[in-house]
Design a protein around this motif. Structure first.
Motif, PDB file in Angstrom:
ATOM      1  N   SER A   1       1.446  -1.396  -2.902  1.00 38.96           N
ATOM      2  CA  SER A   1       1.005  -2.767  -2.643  1.00 38.96           C
ATOM      3  C   SER A   1       1.879  -3.764  -3.411  1.00 38.96           C
ATOM      4  N   GLY A   2       2.932  -3.247  -4.024  1.00 35.12           N
ATOM      5  CA  GLY A   2       3.886  -4.146  -4.673  1.00 35.12           C
ATOM      6  C   GLY A   2       3.601  -4.409  -6.136  1.00 35.12           C
ATOM      7  N   LEU A   3       2.606  -3.729  -6.696  1.00 33.50           N
ATOM      8  CA  LEU A   3       2.265  -3.973  -8.100  1.00 33.50           C
ATOM      9  C   LEU A   3       2.827  -2.860  -8.986  1.00 33.50           C
ATOM     10  N   PRO A   4       3.208  -3.181 -10.200  1.00 31.61           N
ATOM     11  CA  PRO A   4       3.762  -2.162 -11.086  1.00 31.61           C
ATOM     12  C   PRO A   4       2.672  -1.368 -11.801  1.00 31.61           C
ATOM     13  N   VAL A   5       3.042  -0.200 -12.285  1.00 33.16           N
ATOM     14  CA  VAL A   5       2.139   0.629 -13.099  1.00 33.16           C
ATOM     15  C   VAL A   5       2.829   0.855 -14.446  1.00 33.16           C
ATOM     16  N   LEU A   6       2.098   0.600 -15.528  1.00 35.44           N
ATOM     17  CA  LEU A   6       2.671   0.815 -16.853  1.00 35.44           C
ATOM     18  C   LEU A   6       2.242   2.177 -17.381  1.00 35.44           C
ATOM     19  N   ILE A   7       3.167   2.906 -17.928  1.00 32.97           N
ATOM     20  CA  ILE A   7       2.863   4.218 -18.485  1.00 32.97           C
ATOM     21  C   ILE A   7       3.183   4.188 -19.977  1.00 32.97           C
ATOM     22  N   ASN A   8       2.181   4.492 -20.764  1.00 30.87           N
ATOM     23  CA  ASN A   8       2.360   4.478 -22.208  1.00 30.87           C
ATOM     24  C   ASN A   8       2.156   5.910 -22.730  1.00 30.87           C
TER      25      ASN A   8
ATOM     26  N   ILE B   1      -0.386  -9.229   9.444  1.00 34.45           N
ATOM     27  CA  ILE B   1      -0.791 -10.064   8.305  1.00 34.45           C
ATOM     28  C   ILE B   1      -2.299  -9.893   8.129  1.00 34.45           C
ATOM     29  N   ASP B   2      -2.704  -9.445   6.954  1.00 32.41           N
ATOM     30  CA  ASP B   2      -4.134  -9.316   6.644  1.00 32.41           C
ATOM     31  C   ASP B   2      -4.516 -10.408   5.656  1.00 32.41           C
ATOM     32  N   ILE B   3      -5.647 -11.041   5.889  1.00 25.81           N
ATOM     33  CA  ILE B   3      -6.115 -12.074   4.964  1.00 25.81           C
ATOM     34  C   ILE B   3      -7.459 -11.648   4.393  1.00 25.81           C
ATOM     35  N   GLU B   4      -7.564 -11.682   3.087  1.00 20.96           N
ATOM     36  CA  GLU B   4      -8.806 -11.255   2.427  1.00 20.96           C
ATOM     37  C   GLU B   4      -9.324 -12.353   1.511  1.00 20.96           C
ATOM     38  N   GLY B   5     -10.614 -12.488   1.442  1.00 23.46           N
ATOM     39  CA  GLY B   5     -11.233 -13.386   0.466  1.00 23.46           C
ATOM     40  C   GLY B   5     -11.500 -14.792   0.957  1.00 23.46           C
ATOM     41  N   ASN B   6     -11.104 -15.112   2.189  1.00 25.93           N
ATOM     42  CA  ASN B   6     -11.320 -16.485   2.683  1.00 25.93           C
ATOM     43  C   ASN B   6     -12.707 -16.618   3.296  1.00 25.93           C
ATOM     44  N   THR B   7     -13.631 -17.169   2.535  1.00 29.07           N
ATOM     45  CA  THR B   7     -14.991 -17.320   3.042  1.00 29.07           C
ATOM     46  C   THR B   7     -15.158 -18.650   3.772  1.00 29.07           C
ATOM     47  N   LYS B   8     -14.398 -19.647   3.367  1.00 30.87           N
ATOM     48  CA  LYS B   8     -14.521 -20.974   3.973  1.00 30.87           C
ATOM     49  C   LYS B   8     -13.277 -21.344   4.802  1.00 30.87           C
TER      50      LYS B   8
ATOM     51  N   SER C   1      -4.335 -17.076  -5.422  1.00 27.75           N
ATOM     52  CA  SER C   1      -3.793 -16.603  -4.141  1.00 27.75           C
ATOM     53  C   SER C   1      -2.656 -15.640  -4.459  1.00 27.75           C
ATOM     54  N   GLU C   2      -2.620 -14.593  -3.666  1.00 27.42           N
ATOM     55  CA  GLU C   2      -1.643 -13.545  -3.968  1.00 27.42           C
ATOM     56  C   GLU C   2      -1.128 -12.941  -2.671  1.00 27.42           C
ATOM     57  N   LEU C   3       0.172 -12.716  -2.623  1.00 29.14           N
ATOM     58  CA  LEU C   3       0.774 -12.094  -1.438  1.00 29.14           C
ATOM     59  C   LEU C   3       1.277 -10.707  -1.810  1.00 29.14           C
ATOM     60  N   ARG C   4       0.819  -9.709  -1.054  1.00 31.01           N
ATOM     61  CA  ARG C   4       1.285  -8.339  -1.334  1.00 31.01           C
ATOM     62  C   ARG C   4       1.931  -7.764  -0.083  1.00 31.01           C
TER      63      ARG C   4
ATOM     64  N   LYS D   1       9.499   2.847   9.071  1.00 34.29           N
ATOM     65  CA  LYS D   1      10.465   2.397   8.072  1.00 34.29           C
ATOM     66  C   LYS D   1      11.043   1.041   8.510  1.00 34.29           C
ATOM     67  N   GLY D   2      11.174   0.155   7.548  1.00 31.89           N
ATOM     68  CA  GLY D   2      11.718  -1.175   7.866  1.00 31.89           C
ATOM     69  C   GLY D   2      10.655  -2.165   8.268  1.00 31.89           C
ATOM     70  N   GLN D   3       9.404  -1.710   8.353  1.00 28.23           N
ATOM     71  CA  GLN D   3       8.306  -2.609   8.688  1.00 28.23           C
ATOM     72  C   GLN D   3       7.438  -2.846   7.457  1.00 28.23           C
ATOM     73  N   ALA D   4       6.744  -3.962   7.472  1.00 28.35           N
ATOM     74  CA  ALA D   4       5.903  -4.284   6.314  1.00 28.35           C
ATOM     75  C   ALA D   4       4.604  -4.952   6.752  1.00 28.35           C
ATOM     76  N   VAL D   5       3.584  -4.733   5.945  1.00 32.44           N
ATOM     77  CA  VAL D   5       2.294  -5.399   6.166  1.00 32.44           C
ATOM     78  C   VAL D   5       2.092  -6.393   5.030  1.00 32.44           C
ATOM     79  N   LEU D   6       1.817  -7.619   5.390  1.00 33.56           N
ATOM     80  CA  LEU D   6       1.589  -8.641   4.376  1.00 33.56           C
ATOM     81  C   LEU D   6       0.090  -8.839   4.194  1.00 33.56           C
ATOM     82  N   THR D   7      -0.361  -8.699   2.963  1.00 39.16           N
ATOM     83  CA  THR D   7      -1.779  -8.928   2.675  1.00 39.16           C
ATOM     84  C   THR D   7      -1.898 -10.171   1.799  1.00 39.16           C
ATOM     85  N   VAL D   8      -2.694 -11.107   2.264  1.00 39.23           N
ATOM     86  CA  VAL D   8      -2.920 -12.333   1.502  1.00 39.23           C
ATOM     87  C   VAL D   8      -4.319 -12.252   0.909  1.00 39.23           C
ATOM     88  N   ILE D   9      -4.383 -12.300  -0.405  1.00 39.70           N
ATOM     89  CA  ILE D   9      -5.693 -12.198  -1.072  1.00 39.70           C
ATOM     90  C   ILE D   9      -5.967 -13.532  -1.753  1.00 39.70           C
TER      91      ILE D   9
END
Lengths: 205, 467
Positions: free
Chosen positions: A48-55, B53-60, B99-102, B109-117
């Motif tokens: 998901s693009g986040l790092p993991v820290l290993i200590n 594109i997935d969007i999470e957390g948008n209640t309003k 807000s966060e984009l993952r 291969k070469g494809q990506a899923v964008l998740t917006v939280i």
């Protein structure tokens, strides 16, 4: 069976852990299998693009007395743009084109420690303990205050070309929420440990 | 036959003029050096195909609003820069607490899923604002309140108060991004303010010697700005104003009033009303706003104002203003960055003084006091050029742009149509400064500038880069 455990619980056992003295004499070699460092939760964190820290923490004992403490820190991440895994630590950067090669790196992890040979009797009671803590970061962890402080919001002219207007804006909501909101539990971790007993000397590679 | 100035040997030319011409040549040479190598830059960029594109957390917030700010289509190619820019755009809306984009790998291969939280913000947005304006000096908006994203469609309604060195006022604004699903943002602003204009009597060049004149303005404005695609290069504003100009001047800390000369009086009786149309095209390809090291910033604006009809005086009751502002940032060697700015402005002679041009101060011509380098009643023509060499001052900092130094050279002139302009009339200043990027506030700028040829040092403190 290796199980990742929640924070605060007993760590899971690290497999294949052994300690041996090199044939040359002044070096100890700690070996273990770090395969659980790539558990499902770690993999999904990385992807998901986040790092993991290993200590990693190593304690060497002789006669029940702690003689040496060593520490290594790694930052493991996946770069979707380059499609490769990256491991930074101990002043080195390792790149792995796929998960299998990263797994191979961890599966037989060798940690060399300089530990001069001691008296033969003391050597018989050589032992220690290796512990590993994996911190699965979320993007928000510890970031709010730093962001508020350093992501300054500088402003420029609103009508291009008319008046040069340089200033800054402060987001008071973030400050208020930093001061009053309850701390979100954004950090997850996995812990592993193993006791080490000395094995016969091995030829240093 | 008498030789012309060009035929005269160099030693016979006027010394001051020769020195300025030499300064200008040197300036032009540096400008050329900075611009020439960076006109074209090819850069290989890794890309991925956006699968979902997935969007999470948008209640309003309506998902479409988030999609608008992402500005990415499923099935299109995306780059790292695009994702970063989308994240910044979303954050800049302030609609969300977080807000966060993952990006995660797609099915192939070469494809990506964008998740917006996102985490929705429940409270109105409170804001503190401060800065330095070329026209108004230091200002402060201690509390602005904004109701964002009222119905989940990205609307904004805000009120802010402004107090400052030479300005006080209030502004009520409504902002509707992506109007009717188009690439245009609509803005409606109702504003009232009191501005103090500086006037320097003949020979006076210090702030203590200047006279202040108040101008009260009420304005209702409608603006349309492009936000993406081709429309993002354009903006338009229509406004109506009621303006009252004080007929007296006052010196700071002095209660004595004196009558304003004719050039400082409004063209019509107080209060007078104008309607105006402002059109602008602008481009911004800077790689970084805080410390640009590459790219262009350019703007060309045209404004036309029509006064309330006055058939008795039968005067020319219209004026137009054109401003061209061009800035270039170019790496020169290692971390040494060159930056140049060229600005030119022109306005009809019939324009009132508070619409005209001025020079001097930390944001325009350094080495001189605010708005001191223009004729009384301000100028109808203005030219300003600046060149800066920017460089990091600390090798220890991870972000080298946090503490930087600068060497600069400014040249400008503000004049009226009746004045003939030539290089010998250019006002110039040079000096050195530091930029320290501090927490919360951002860039704090300190410049020590020397006007040429007087070389009397002047310290300028301001915020942000000069340009």
């Amino acid at each position: 069976m290796l199980l990742a455990v929640a924070q605060g619980q007993e760590p899971a056992t690290l497999s294949g852990a052994e300690l041996s003295r090199s044939a040359a004499g002044d070096t100890l070699l700690c070996r273990f299998s770090g395969e659980p460092f790539l558990s499902e939760s770690v993999q999904s964190t990385l992807l998901s693009g986040l790092p993991v820290l290993i200590n990693l923490n190593l304690i060497i004992r002789t006669d029940g007395q702690i003689r040496l403490r060593e520490n290594k820190r790694f930052r493991m991440s996946y770069d979707i743009w380059e499609d490769q895994y990256q491991l930074d630590g101990a002043g080195e950067r390792y790149l792995f084109p796929d998960l299998e090669q990263l797994r191979a790196f961890w599966s037989a992890f060798n940690w060399k420690i300089v530990f001069p040979r001691q008296a033969e009797n003391a050597e018989k009671n050589l032992g220690g303990r290796i512990t590993a803590k994996l911190t699965l970061l979320t993007a928000n962890q510890g970031r709010e205050l730093r962001d508020w402080l350093f992501n300054d919001n500088q402003t420029e002219e609103t009508s291009p070309g008319l008046m040069r207007d340089t200033g800054f804006q402060l987001d008071l909501n973030s400050l208020i929420s930093l001061l009053w909101s309850s701390k979100n539990d954004t950090e997850r971790s996995e812990s592993y440990a193993a006791n080490l007993t000395a094995k016969p000397a091995v030829k240093e590679e | 036959m008498k030789p012309t100035a060009n035929q005269l040997p160099h030693r016979h030319r006027p010394t001051h003029s020769r020195r300025l011409t030499s300064h200008f040549r040197r300036f032009a040479f540096w400008v050329f050096l900075l611009i020439a190598p960076g006109l074209v830059r090819a850069q290989e960029e890794r890309t991925l195909l956006l699968e979902r594109i997935d969007i999470e957390g948008n209640t309003k917030t309506v998902a479409g609003v988030i999609h608008n700010y992402l500005d990415m289509e499923v099935g299109s190619t995306i780059s790292r820069d695009m994702v970063e820019a989308a994240g910044k755009r979303l954050e800049a809306t302030r609609f969300f607490k977080t807000s966060e984009l993952r990006l995660s790998p797609g099915t192939e291969k070469g494809q990506a899923v964008l998740t917006v939280i996102v985490t929705e913000r429940r409270w109105p947005f409170f804001q503190f604002k401060s800065g330095y304006n070329e026209l108004d000096g230091w200002y402060l908006s201690p509390l602005g309140i904004r109701f964002d994203n009222l119905l989940g469609y990205g609307n904004r309604l805000g009120l802010e108060f402004l107090i400052g060195d030479r300005i006080s006022g209030a502004r009520l604004g409504y902002y509707r991004p992506y109007l009717l699903g188009t690439e245009y943002d609509l803005g409606l602003v109702l504003e009232g303010n009191d501005r103090q204009f500086l006037h320097y009597p003949e020979g006076a060049r210090e702030l203590d010697e200047a006279f202040f004149q108040k101008v009260h303005t009420s304005e209702l404005a409608l603006s349309i700005n492009g936000n993406s695609g081709i429309p993002r290069f354009f903006s338009m504003k229509l406004s109506v104003q009621a303006v009252t100009v004080d007929s007296t001047l006052r010196r700071r800390g002095d209660n004595e009033e004196r009558a304003a000369p004719g050039v400082l009086l409004p063209p019509l009786e107080n209060p007078y009303r104008t309607g105006r149309l402002y059109l602008a095209t602008h481009i911004d390809t800077r790689d970084n706003r805080a410390y640009p090291s590459r790219g262009w910033w350019g703007s060309l604006s045209w404004e036309h104002a029509v006064f309330q009809e006055d058939s008795i005086l039968n005067r020319d009751l219209k004026y137009s203003r054109t401003v061209l502002d061009l800035r270039r940032y170019q790496p020169i060697w290692k971390e040494l960055v060159g930056a140049v700015r060229v600005k030119y402005g022109q306005i009809s002679e019939a324009s009132p003084f508070f619409e005209r041009f001025y020079l001097g101060g930390p944001n325009s011509l350094r080495g001189y006091v605010d708005r001191s380098q223009n004729p009384l009643g301000y100028a109808s023509r203005m030219t300003l050029s600046s060149a800066e060499l920017r460089f990091p001052l600390s090798a220890r900092l991870k972000d080298r742009s946090r503490f930087t130094g600068v060497l600069f050279y400014d040249a400008g002139f503000a004049w009226n149509e009746s004045t003939t302009w030539n290089f010998s009339k250019l006002k110039t200043g040079m000096g050195a400064g530091v930029r320290l990027r501090i927490p919360v506030i951002g860039i704090l700028r300190v410049d020590l500038a020397y006007p040429i040829p007087d070389y009397e040092p002047r310290l300028h403190i301001s915020l942000g880069q000069t340009f």
